[in-house]
Design an enzyme around this catalytic site. Structure first.
Site, mmCIF file in Angstrom:
data_model
loop_
_atom_site.group_PDB
_atom_site.id
_atom_site.type_symbol
_atom_site.label_atom_id
_atom_site.label_comp_id
_atom_site.label_asym_id
_atom_site.label_seq_id
_atom_site.Cartn_x
_atom_site.Cartn_y
_atom_site.Cartn_z
ATOM 1 N N MET A 1 -9.770 -16.220 -5.979
ATOM 2 C CA MET A 1 -9.110 -16.997 -4.936
ATOM 3 C C MET A 1 -9.727 -16.659 -3.590
ATOM 4 O O MET A 1 -10.485 -15.689 -3.464
ATOM 5 C CB MET A 1 -7.610 -16.695 -4.939
ATOM 6 C CG MET A 1 -6.752 -17.829 -4.439
ATOM 7 S SD MET A 1 -6.876 -19.278 -5.486
ATOM 8 C CE MET A 1 -5.901 -20.433 -4.558
ATOM 9 N N CYS A 2 -9.391 -17.365 -2.568
ATOM 10 C CA CYS A 2 -9.895 -17.150 -1.220
ATOM 11 C C CYS A 2 -8.746 -17.355 -0.240
ATOM 12 O O CYS A 2 -7.667 -17.808 -0.598
ATOM 13 C CB CYS A 2 -11.026 -18.127 -0.902
ATOM 14 S SG CYS A 2 -12.410 -18.083 -2.072
#
Length: 245
Positions: A1-2
């Protein structure tokens, strides 16, 4: 994820968004509060911003953690812009590219793009969608986010609005297995986003609009957007509607 964000409004410094806010992207890189997938975001970062002297945005990307880049920390307080898109990256297992070409924001013409999430079936998506991205060089980067960017950028090149391009990107991804599809885009005049798979918050103020994976401070004006939404607008406000199906 970011973790990622986009600002549109009165000029602010890059440092105010990425480094200095109480819960800036710098802090979200090592201590996110709302991240539902992954723990830290240390696999690269990037910032894109618009300036009056050129139609295309300026971009700065690195494969290292944002906290390890002394050069960015030095110049970020000196650069201001009314439109900024920034991201810190947590590489999804199985997506092995580790150079800066895999870090958002992705860039084509005047468009900036970021993706927080992952495709559920990247090999299938790449087989079935790559033909739509051949005129977008950055779509060839070895990461699923680049493929999604290529689909969106092709739609923009064909005349779609910023939000329409993101909606088309989501529809294309859902047709090849779906995934977590929290997208951001900016063109200097407008911003757009989709929600789904992780958090996205909105803060609207007299000085502009800010969309971010997590609130940057304790301002009570932040509100979390539900999944399945399309967001688009300008400095005077954003429209939030259900994603077309």
């Amino acid at each position: 994820m970011c973790r990622h964000l986009v600002w549109l409004g009165e000029p602010v410094t890059l440092a105010s968004l990425v480094l200095e806010a109480p819960w800036s992207l710098l802090r979200q890189a090592y201590a996110p509060r709302h991240q539902e997938h992954g723990v830290v975001n240390a696999d690269g970062f990037g910032v894109g911003w618009f300036v009056s002297s050129r139609p295309e945005p300026v971009r700065y990307r690195r494969a290292q953690p944002v906290w390890g880049d002394a050069s960015f920390a030095s110049f970020a307080p000196t650069v201001s812009s009314g439109c900024v898109l920034a991201a810190v990256r947590d590489a999804t297992p199985g997506f092995s590219a580790s150079d800066e070409s895999s870090a958002a924001p992705f860039l084509h013409g005047r468009w900036l793009f970021s993706h927080a999430g992952a495709l559920a079936d990247w090999p299938r998506a790449r087989r079935e969608l790559v033909h739509r991205t051949l005129d977008v060089p950055e779509a060839a980067a070895a990461v699923d986010s680049a493929l999604l960017f290529g689909v969106a950028a092709a739609a923009w090149r064909a005349g779609a609005s910023l939000g329409e391009g993101l909606a088309e990107c989501v529809q294309a991804a859902e047709a090849v297995g779906g995934g977590r599809l929290c997208l951001l885009a900016a063109d200097g005049d407008r911003v757009a986003a989709t929600t789904g798979g992780d958090s996205l918050f909105l803060r609207e103020s007299p000085t502009g609009v800010l969309l971010a994976s997590e609130p940057l401070d304790e301002d009570p004006c932040w509100r979390r957007l539900p999944a399945g939404q399309l967001v688009e607008g300008g400095p005077d406000g954003l429209d939030v509607i259900a994603l077309p199906t």
